[in-house]
Design an enzyme around this catalytic site. Structure first.
Site, short mmCIF file in Angstrom:
data_model
loop_
_atom_site.label_atom_id
_atom_site.label_comp_id
_atom_site.label_asym_id
_atom_site.label_seq_id
_atom_site.Cartn_x
_atom_site.Cartn_y
_atom_site.Cartn_z
N TRP A 1 0.81 -1.23 0.00
CA TRP A 1 0.00 0.00 0.00
C TRP A 1 0.84 1.27 0.00
O TRP A 1 0.31 2.36 -0.21
CB TRP A 1 -0.88 0.05 1.25
CG TRP A 1 -1.93 -0.99 1.30
CD1 TRP A 1 -1.76 -2.34 1.44
CD2 TRP A 1 -3.35 -0.80 1.22
NE1 TRP A 1 -2.97 -2.98 1.46
CE2 TRP A 1 -3.96 -2.06 1.34
CE3 TRP A 1 -4.16 0.33 1.08
CZ2 TRP A 1 -5.35 -2.22 1.30
CZ3 TRP A 1 -5.53 0.16 1.06
CH2 TRP A 1 -6.12 -1.10 1.16
N GLU B 1 9.54 14.96 0.59
CA GLU B 1 8.31 14.86 1.36
C GLU B 1 8.44 15.69 2.62
O GLU B 1 9.53 16.14 2.97
CB GLU B 1 8.01 13.39 1.74
CG GLU B 1 7.56 12.57 0.55
CD GLU B 1 7.21 11.13 0.91
OE1 GLU B 1 6.85 10.40 -0.01
OE2 GLU B 1 7.31 10.75 2.09
N HIS C 1 -3.02 10.35 9.49
CA HIS C 1 -2.93 11.12 8.25
C HIS C 1 -4.14 12.04 8.23
O HIS C 1 -5.25 11.59 8.50
CB HIS C 1 -2.95 10.16 7.05
CG HIS C 1 -2.53 10.83 5.78
ND1 HIS C 1 -3.32 11.76 5.15
CD2 HIS C 1 -1.40 10.74 5.04
CE1 HIS C 1 -2.70 12.20 4.06
NE2 HIS C 1 -1.53 11.60 3.97
N ARG D 1 1.55 17.56 9.42
CA ARG D 1 0.44 16.60 9.51
C ARG D 1 -0.30 16.62 10.83
O ARG D 1 -1.52 16.61 10.88
CB ARG D 1 0.98 15.17 9.34
CG ARG D 1 1.03 14.72 7.92
CD ARG D 1 1.49 13.26 7.86
NE ARG D 1 1.81 12.93 6.48
CZ ARG D 1 2.16 11.73 6.07
NH1 ARG D 1 2.27 10.75 6.93
NH2 ARG D 1 2.43 11.51 4.80
N HIS E 1 -2.58 6.06 10.63
CA HIS E 1 -1.74 5.84 9.45
C HIS E 1 -0.50 4.98 9.73
O HIS E 1 -0.04 4.25 8.87
CB HIS E 1 -1.31 7.21 8.92
CG HIS E 1 -0.58 7.17 7.61
ND1 HIS E 1 -1.11 6.57 6.48
CD2 HIS E 1 0.62 7.66 7.24
CE1 HIS E 1 -0.25 6.69 5.48
NE2 HIS E 1 0.80 7.34 5.91
N GLU F 1 7.17 -2.45 11.26
CA GLU F 1 6.20 -1.62 11.98
C GLU F 1 5.77 -2.21 13.32
O GLU F 1 5.26 -1.50 14.18
CB GLU F 1 4.97 -1.35 11.10
CG GLU F 1 4.11 -0.20 11.60
CD GLU F 1 2.91 0.10 10.72
OE1 GLU F 1 2.04 0.89 11.16
OE2 GLU F 1 2.81 -0.43 9.60
N ARG G 1 7.01 9.45 13.17
CA ARG G 1 7.82 8.91 12.06
C ARG G 1 8.01 9.94 10.95
O ARG G 1 7.07 10.59 10.53
CB ARG G 1 7.10 7.69 11.48
CG ARG G 1 7.69 7.17 10.20
CD ARG G 1 6.85 6.02 9.67
NE ARG G 1 5.58 6.46 9.13
CZ ARG G 1 5.33 6.65 7.84
NH1 ARG G 1 6.27 6.42 6.95
NH2 ARG G 1 4.14 7.03 7.43
#
Length: 528
Positions: free
Chosen positions: A46, A114, A238, A285, A346, A370, A381
């Site tokens: 994903w 990012e 998220h 975020r 998320h 994870e 993170r």
């Protein structure tokens, strides 16, 4: 299939961490990899982002370390961050050898940037990096005669010294008991060393971008077997996941806000982000997620609107072709109308405590990815460090097992699973009801913004449910749904206990009762 399988090394999980370890170990050993469903159903496939690595001229390991520490609000273990960052270029090189078609430009890797990164350092395959990585790893694993891939195995519990035919309190891990989704029977998989690569625990929450199977199984199993768990209060949300009752976890990428999308109140049409932060929609975020959460909680909304319809339609279609097409199929034209969005869980930053070799507290048990708390992520993170962690720690586990192989004792006789005193459940509705209840109160009470009162309420409900589920588990034959419910409840308990323990707001843990940062950054460590 036989009730018992034995191999040199057992790996639970077939994502980036599990398959990296398997491919490294298969040069010398017989490896069995268990997948909970299909082999490519985990979170790796994903991942839309990419893999972070220092590859741009002018970028340095120090920069990447610093960005990671800043994102993690100082809670990261600097030595681990330095170790992972330094291994990144080699991990990328190995993936290219396996045939991952990373995007290139003028003969060099194309790097994107990012949030939180000071340089361009994300290697990617368009917006579907994870899928390409998963495919390449699976292709190599399938071609390797020393690797046995077994789908549809839902792990129930670790087989430990307590399950030896001659009981021992040594705490060694000898593999797992798992229920076969197809036959419904319970199988014992034994090995001299076991690696948990079981992914996160996102499905503890009502809204999550995690795949259906992310129920924290590895964390819960390790905890029950006696391993310490750390930093479970740090759940990354998220800000913008599509709100749609049919489609559970479609992410609306951050780039929509980056290109001018605005967040608006669905009833009044008021743009609200400037009230919360000078950076408005481009705030980090966690700030955006908290603002949306505040609007939703204050007015009892189900969602807010993300609107980019004020920009030219051809610009929107060209920049977001996948999202545009997906939403059109659901009857939403984002060039003309707003998108209903809600924040969603998320990423799980906490997990099983491991050292830099991926070793847990229990002899013979390793963990990577994870499901772990390695010291890399700290309190939040940094984008695209997660796939990187999988490759580096998958390899670290494998290297340590190979080094220690001659000291690992052979597997003793382990008792088979006992089903003599249980019957089939006549109460599947209990499982469904409890599952929904957990995910709802975790969302409302243990979500993006917390208070001591809300956490205490969640804890009361967890205790009641634990009695019910333990009773159910003791009397009925195990099913995948019952196993997941038991694990979800265990994870919910660990998250709430960790959150109550932290009397400050740091990174992803934000509580109205303790809004300030404590002078010292300390990990939350729970001891079974």
């Amino acid at each position: 299939m036989a009730e018992h399988s034995d191999s040199d090394i057992l790996i639970v999980g077939s994502g980036a961490a599990g398959l990296t370890a398997a491919l490294t170990l298969a040069e010398r050993f017989r490896v069995t990899v268990l997948a909970k469903g299909a082999l490519d159903e985990g979170a790796t496939a994903w991942a839309q982002g990419g893999v972070a690595a220092v590859l741009e001229p002018g970028d340095t390991f120090e920069n990447h370390v610093e960005d990671t520490m800043v994102a993690g609000a100082g809670l990261n273990d600097r030595a681990i961050v330095e170790f992972v960052v330094s291994q990144a270029p080699a991990a990328i090189a190995r993936l290219r050898e396996l045939g991952v078609p990373f995007a290139e430009e003028a003969g060099a890797l194309h790097l994107t940037r990012e949030g939180g990164h000071s340089h361009r350092r994300i290697v990617h395959v368009a917006d579907a990096t994870g899928w390409a990585v998963q495919e390449a790893l699976l292709r190599a694993a399938r071609a390797n005669p020393n690797i046995t891939l077994v789908p549809d195995q839902v792990a129930i519990d670790l087989a430990t010294s307590r399950h030896e035919e001659r009981y021992s309190g040594a705490g060694n891990v000898w593999g797992v008991y798992a229920v076969d989704r197809v036959s419904g029977g319970v199988q014992l998989h034994t090995a001299r060393a076991t690696i948990l690569a079981t992914g996160g625990a996102g499905r503890t929450y009502l809204f999550s971008t995690a795949p259906r199977g992310a129920t924290g199984d590895g964390i819960a199993m390790a905890w029950r077997a006696g391993a310490r768990v750390s930093n479970m209060e740090f759940m990354q949300f998220h800000p913008t996941c599509l709100y749609n009752l049919e489609v559970k976890n479609f992410l609306i990428t951050e780039a929509v806000r980056g290109e001018g999308g605005q967040l608006k109140h669905p009833l009044t049409g008021r743009r609200f982000m400037p009230d919360y932060d000078a950076r408005a929609e481009l705030a980090p975020r966690d700030v955006v997620a908290r603002a949306i959460d505040a609007e939703i909680k204050r007015d009892g909304l189900d969602y807010v609107h993300l609107d980019i319809s004020h920009l030219p339609p051809e610009f929107v279609r060209e920049h977001f072709p996948n999202i545009h097409e997906k939403l059109l199929g659901l009857g939403i034209d984002l060039t003309r109308e707003p998108i209903p969005v809600v924040p969603a869980q998320h990423y799980t930053c906490g997990g099983i405590m491991v050292d830099r070799d991926g070793r847990t507290d229990l002899p013979g048990l390793y963990a990577a990815g994870e499901c772990t708390q390695s010291g890399l992520h700290g309190a939040n993170r940094l984008a695209s460090n997660s796939l990187l962690e999988c490759f580096v720690f998958g390899e670290a586990c494998a290297d340590d097992i190979a080094r220690r192989w001659d000291t690992l004792p052979p597997v003793p006789a382990i008792r088979a699973w006992d089903e003599s005193r249980v019957t089939d459940s006549d109460e599947e509705v209990v499982i469904k009801q409890n599952w929904t209840e957990i995910r709802r109160f975790m969302w409302n009470y243990v979500g993006i913004v917390r208070t001591t009162k809300r956490l205490a309420r969640a804890q009361t409900r967890i205790r009641l449910l634990q009695e019910e589920v333990a009773d159910h588990y003791g009397h009925f034959r195990v099913t995948p749904d019952l196993i997941e419910l038991r694990n979800l409840l265990q994870i919910a308990d660990l998250i709430v206990r960790s959150a109550l323990h932290r009397h400050e707001s740091r990174g992803l843990h934000y509580t109205l009762d303790h809004p300030d940062l404590a002078p010292e950054a300390v990990d939350t460590v729970l001891v079974p």
